[in-house]
Every structure is written in structure tokens, then in C-alpha cells.
Design a protein around this motif. Sequence first.
Motif, short mmCIF file in Angstrom:
data_model
loop_
_atom_site.label_atom_id
_atom_site.label_comp_id
_atom_site.label_asym_id
_atom_site.label_seq_id
_atom_site.Cartn_x
_atom_site.Cartn_y
_atom_site.Cartn_z
N HIS A 1 13.37 4.02 1.82
CA HIS A 1 14.09 5.27 1.50
C HIS A 1 13.78 5.64 0.05
O HIS A 1 13.88 4.79 -0.83
CB HIS A 1 15.61 5.08 1.58
N THR A 2 13.46 6.90 -0.20
CA THR A 2 13.22 7.30 -1.58
C THR A 2 13.31 8.82 -1.75
O THR A 2 13.50 9.55 -0.78
CB THR A 2 11.86 6.75 -2.08
N VAL A 3 13.18 9.28 -2.98
CA VAL A 3 13.26 10.71 -3.29
C VAL A 3 11.92 11.19 -3.83
O VAL A 3 11.34 10.52 -4.69
CB VAL A 3 14.37 10.96 -4.35
N ILE A 4 11.43 12.31 -3.32
CA ILE A 4 10.17 12.85 -3.85
C ILE A 4 10.32 14.33 -4.21
O ILE A 4 11.23 15.00 -3.76
CB ILE A 4 8.99 12.68 -2.84
N GLU A 5 9.40 14.81 -5.02
CA GLU A 5 9.37 16.22 -5.40
C GLU A 5 8.86 17.05 -4.22
O GLU A 5 7.83 16.74 -3.64
CB GLU A 5 8.37 16.43 -6.56
N GLU A 6 9.57 18.13 -3.92
CA GLU A 6 9.18 18.95 -2.78
C GLU A 6 7.77 19.53 -2.94
O GLU A 6 7.02 19.64 -1.98
CB GLU A 6 10.19 20.09 -2.61
N LYS A 7 7.39 19.86 -4.18
CA LYS A 7 6.07 20.49 -4.35
C LYS A 7 4.91 19.54 -4.01
O LYS A 7 3.81 19.98 -3.74
CB LYS A 7 5.92 21.12 -5.73
N ASN B 1 0.83 -1.21 0.00
CA ASN B 1 0.00 0.00 0.00
C ASN B 1 0.86 1.25 0.00
O ASN B 1 0.62 2.20 -0.74
CB ASN B 1 -0.90 0.05 1.24
N VAL B 2 1.88 1.24 0.86
CA VAL B 2 2.75 2.42 0.96
C VAL B 2 3.49 2.63 -0.36
O VAL B 2 3.59 3.75 -0.87
CB VAL B 2 3.74 2.27 2.14
N LEU B 3 4.00 1.54 -0.93
CA LEU B 3 4.74 1.68 -2.19
C LEU B 3 3.85 2.24 -3.30
O LEU B 3 4.33 2.98 -4.16
CB LEU B 3 5.33 0.33 -2.62
N SER B 4 2.58 1.93 -3.27
CA SER B 4 1.68 2.41 -4.33
C SER B 4 1.50 3.93 -4.26
O SER B 4 1.11 4.56 -5.23
CB SER B 4 0.33 1.70 -4.24
N VAL B 5 1.80 4.52 -3.11
CA VAL B 5 1.68 5.98 -2.95
C VAL B 5 2.88 6.70 -3.56
O VAL B 5 2.77 7.82 -4.05
CB VAL B 5 1.59 6.34 -1.44
N LEU B 6 4.02 6.01 -3.54
CA LEU B 6 5.26 6.69 -3.96
C LEU B 6 5.31 6.79 -5.48
O LEU B 6 5.24 5.78 -6.17
CB LEU B 6 6.48 5.94 -3.41
N PRO B 7 5.39 8.00 -5.98
CA PRO B 7 5.22 8.22 -7.42
C PRO B 7 6.49 7.98 -8.24
O PRO B 7 7.57 8.38 -7.84
CB PRO B 7 4.84 9.70 -7.48
N GLY B 8 6.30 7.33 -9.33
CA GLY B 8 7.28 7.25 -10.41
C GLY B 8 8.74 6.96 -10.06
O GLY B 8 9.62 7.30 -10.81
N THR C 1 14.40 1.98 -1.99
CA THR C 1 15.19 1.08 -1.16
C THR C 1 14.33 0.57 -0.01
O THR C 1 13.68 1.37 0.67
CB THR C 1 16.39 1.85 -0.57
N ILE C 2 14.33 -0.73 0.21
CA ILE C 2 13.58 -1.30 1.33
C ILE C 2 14.58 -2.05 2.22
O ILE C 2 15.26 -2.97 1.76
CB ILE C 2 12.47 -2.25 0.85
N LEU C 3 14.69 -1.62 3.47
CA LEU C 3 15.66 -2.22 4.37
C LEU C 3 14.95 -2.92 5.53
O LEU C 3 13.92 -2.43 6.01
CB LEU C 3 16.59 -1.13 4.94
N PRO C 4 15.52 -4.03 6.00
CA PRO C 4 14.91 -4.72 7.15
C PRO C 4 15.16 -3.93 8.44
O PRO C 4 16.13 -3.18 8.52
CB PRO C 4 15.64 -6.06 7.19
N LEU C 5 14.28 -4.09 9.42
CA LEU C 5 14.49 -3.49 10.73
C LEU C 5 14.68 -4.63 11.74
O LEU C 5 14.38 -5.80 11.45
CB LEU C 5 13.30 -2.63 11.13
#
Length: 288
Positions: free
Chosen positions: A255-261, A230-237, A242-246
Motif C-alpha cells: 500500500h502506498t501513495v503516488i502522485e497522480e501525474k 523490484n516492485v519497491l524500487s519502482v515506487l518513488p520517494g 506498507t507491506i502486508l502478508p496475504l
Amino acid sequence: METRLRIAVQSKGRLYDETMELLGEAGIKLTAVKRTLLVPSRNFPVELLFLRDDDIPDSVASGIADIGIVGLNEVLEKDKNVEILKELGFSRCHLSLAIPKRIDYTGLEWFNNRKIATSYPVILSKFLKEKGINADIHVITGSVEIAPGIGLADAIFDIVSSGSTLVSNNLTEVENVLDSQAVLISSGKKKLIEEKQAILDELLFRFDAVKAADGKKYILMNVPREKLDNVLSVLPGIKSPTILPLANNDWCSIHTVIEEKRFWEIIGRLRAEGAEGILALDIEKMIL
Ligand code: ATP
Ligand code: MG
């Protein structure tokens, strides 16, 4: 003697701060604190030639400087043989025709046989010619916006950014003729020698890395594994976050990069999908 790429930049004014900031972010440090005409970098083979912005296109066209950073408006007005290598995205403004507010504007034909005050006669006359308008161009170098008020002209053609100068002079913008921003220019005829071209290539590479990071945020968050899709489906394009174990196996970290706007919109949706402990960091450089 070591080869240096000479860059013409504005010595003071509206281009200065952001030009220096861009060079700083590209890792270029200058030697002298005191500003002289020609200042070498202490860690990169360039030297800065500080000029009035009016003189930058010619200094590059004639080969006094190898490249320059100047407004597109100045490049087009001076009409020298230079090549635009890159749009730098700062010092944005436009060149517009403006007329007194009280006038009911009917379209470009209104300008026929009118007197237009401007510091940009080359750009204006080209535009009017293209549009088949026959107006009288009156060149003044400063305070163009007061010309209609004192009866010196019917209209003006000038730089507009926020429009507040127009408002305070009872003028209104009716035609946007040119969108301008700072650009990097080189000579249109002279090819750089190989060593200088290599320095320029490295500089362009660094500018791209600075520009790519602009307006982006690095975000990390903790997510219950069962909600990962579900969370991954929110992250655009993004190609692949990166998915790390806890330590707790039921949870992981993304971990990922998103547009500030889109920051607040995305954060809201991530929280709704079960993301917690969200951290957002500024990105300084991005090498794609
Ligand atoms: P110089 O002394 O170097 O000749 P100048 O007075 O001609 O400076 P500035 O006012 O410092 O020029 O503006 C430099 C450039 O900044 C403009 O040519 C334009 O490209 C850009 N610029 C961005 N916003 C504005 C604005 N609001 N007003 C004027 N210029 C702007
Ligand atoms: Mg100037």
C-alpha cells in the motif's frame, strides 16, 4: 455569544465555486441554503461574508472581516494593508500585456508613449515604472480586450487564462506581468484575538490537509514475494510503503501513495515488475 472567525468570500463569480469546495472539503458546513450576506457555519466557528471580490481586500484590511479569500491580482491592485497567509492554488490566471497580432513586437520599449487599456492601473503603473517605460494608462472596467480593435488604445493589460479571448480579438500576449491565484489574506495591522487565532490555526491545518491530498492516489497491489524488491524500487520517494502478508505466503500486498501525474507511468512499471490486482483510490485528506 460564541466567537466566530469571519471570512470574506466572493458572492458569485470565478472564485465562488472553488472557495466553497475548499471550505466543504475542510468540513465546514453552512446553515442557510438561501444565500444572505452573512452566513454562519453550523458545525465550525466561522461565518462567511459574501462580497464582490473588489471589496474583499478592504473588508479585511479594515477589520470588517477577519480573513478573506480573493485573487492575488485583486490584492495587489487594491494595495490595502493585508497579509497573504496562504496560496490556495485555484483560480489561476495571469495579468499580461497584449498587443494587436499584426504588430512586430520588439520588446518592452514598444510600449513607450503607447496607450494601454486596463482595469488594473495600480499593478500596471508599478510595473511600467520599474521597467522605465512611459505609457499612457487608460482605465476601463469591462471588456478591456475590445479597446485596441475600436481604436481606444494601442494595447491592453488584462487577465489571461486560456488566451482564447485574446485570439478572438486578434491580440497576442507579449509580457506576462503577474501570475495570480486565490490567496488567503488577513489584516496587515490588526492581530486577531486569541480565540479567533485558534480558529484560524485549525482552518489552516485543515486547508493543508486538503491541499496535501490534492493530485495524489492511494494504491494497493499484490506482489509475489520474490519480486518485492523490484516492485519497491519502482515506487518513488516514499519513506516506507506498507507491506502486508496475504493468505498465500508467496504473495504480499503493498500500500502506498503516488502522485497522480505519474500514475500511468508508475502503474506500467509496477505491472512489468510483476504487480497484480492493482487498486487506485482517491485520497480525501492527508495529515503529514
Ligand atoms: P465580482 O462581481 O465579485 O467583482 P468579477 O467579475 O470582478 O467579480 P470574476 O470574473 O468572477 O470577477 O473573477 C474573479 C477572480 O477570478 C479574478 O480576479 C481572478 O483572480 C480569477 N480568475 C481566474 N481565471 C480567470 C479568468 N479566466 N478570467 C477572469 N478572472 C479569472
Ligand atoms: Mg470584481
